[in-house]
Design an enzyme around this catalytic site. Structure first.
Site, short mmCIF file in Angstrom:
data_model
loop_
_atom_site.label_atom_id
_atom_site.label_comp_id
_atom_site.label_asym_id
_atom_site.label_seq_id
_atom_site.Cartn_x
_atom_site.Cartn_y
_atom_site.Cartn_z
N ASP A 32 0.69 -1.21 -0.05
CA ASP A 32 0.10 0.15 -0.02
C ASP A 32 0.94 1.13 -0.05
O ASP A 32 2.00 1.26 0.81
CB ASP A 32 -0.75 0.00 1.39
N ILE A 33 0.45 2.20 -0.93
CA ILE A 33 1.18 3.67 -0.93
C ILE A 33 1.19 4.29 0.31
O ILE A 33 2.04 5.03 0.47
CB ILE A 33 0.83 4.18 -2.11
N ASN A 88 -12.76 -3.26 2.71
CA ASN A 88 -13.55 -2.38 2.84
C ASN A 88 -14.67 -2.38 1.57
O ASN A 88 -14.16 -2.44 0.35
CB ASN A 88 -12.88 -0.90 2.87
N GLY A 94 -16.14 2.40 3.74
CA GLY A 94 -14.70 3.21 3.66
C GLY A 94 -14.22 2.87 2.49
O GLY A 94 -12.88 3.23 2.25
N GLN A 95 -14.40 2.28 1.38
CA GLN A 95 -13.82 2.04 0.13
C GLN A 95 -13.46 3.13 -0.53
O GLN A 95 -14.56 3.86 -1.11
CB GLN A 95 -14.58 0.81 -0.84
N HIS A 101 -10.19 -5.30 -3.25
CA HIS A 101 -8.80 -5.45 -2.58
C HIS A 101 -8.75 -5.75 -1.38
O HIS A 101 -9.62 -5.45 -0.52
CB HIS A 101 -8.04 -4.19 -2.77
N LEU A 102 -7.98 -6.77 -0.88
CA LEU A 102 -7.89 -7.42 0.50
C LEU A 102 -6.69 -6.88 1.02
O LEU A 102 -5.57 -6.96 0.76
CB LEU A 102 -7.84 -8.82 0.54
P1 5GP Z 1 -9.87 1.26 0.38
O1 5GP Z 1 -9.85 2.42 1.15
O2 5GP Z 1 -10.39 1.41 -0.96
O3 5GP Z 1 -10.13 0.08 1.21
O4 5GP Z 1 -8.26 1.29 -0.06
C1 5GP Z 1 -7.40 1.49 -0.91
C2 5GP Z 1 -6.00 1.44 -0.52
O5 5GP Z 1 -5.46 1.64 -1.78
C3 5GP Z 1 -5.60 2.74 0.57
O6 5GP Z 1 -4.91 1.95 1.49
C4 5GP Z 1 -4.74 3.38 -0.37
O7 5GP Z 1 -3.70 3.93 0.45
C5 5GP Z 1 -4.14 2.54 -1.37
N1 5GP Z 1 -3.75 3.25 -3.01
C6 5GP Z 1 -4.46 4.20 -3.41
N2 5GP Z 1 -3.66 4.53 -4.60
C7 5GP Z 1 -2.67 3.63 -4.41
C8 5GP Z 1 -1.32 3.54 -5.41
O8 5GP Z 1 -1.31 4.33 -6.34
N3 5GP Z 1 -0.48 2.55 -5.08
C9 5GP Z 1 -0.62 1.82 -4.02
N4 5GP Z 1 0.34 1.03 -3.97
N5 5GP Z 1 -1.58 2.12 -3.25
C10 5GP Z 1 -2.70 2.73 -3.31
#
Ligand code: 5GP
Length: 115
Positions: A32-33, A88, A94-95, A101-102
């Protein structure tokens, strides 16, 4: 099911960089970034399922594969003391990225309940 492109599709196609830790025909795992734990990895299907609620009965094997990929990656990362797996889903979940994604979170004690 809407299959809008997200940046995760670009990561799958290697059009934008990611720290990939595992890949096979069906799944990809990358760091995760914006990590929320010492280890924070996302496991995604290559098939662009927008969210868990959009998974269909035909995705049963794929969904099982994703969970076993989580287990494999967690072992690879040395998370022998445990870890959190989170999906999420939708707005209330909170998605923010609309490609299933897991989250694997590990390397510290997780709290419950999550915020
Ligand atoms: P969500 O909030 O949808 O469950 O999680 C999305 C996740 O994707 C977040 O934890 C966010 O930091 C990660 N994310 C968003 N953009 C990028 C990206 O460009 N690269 C990576 N490696 N992770 C990302």
């Amino acid at each position: 099911m809407t299959t809008q492109e997200t940046l995760f599709s670009k990561i799958i196609r290697k059009e934008i960089p990611a720290d990939i830790v595992y890949e096979d025909d069906l799944a990809l795992a990358f760091r995760d970034i914006n990590p929320q734990a010492p280890v924070h990895i996302l496991v995604i299907p290559k098939k662009p399922i927008p969210k868990l609620a959009d998974a269909e009965s035909g995705d049963q094997d794929l969904m099982g594969h994703l969970l076993l990929t989580v287990k494999r990656v967690a072992e690879q990362e040395g998370l022998s003391n445990g870890y959190r797996v989170a999906i999420n889903t939708g707005n209330d979940g909170g998605q923010t990225v609309h490609h299933l994604h897991l989250h694997i979170l590990g390397g510290r004690q997780m709290n419950w309940p999550p915020g």
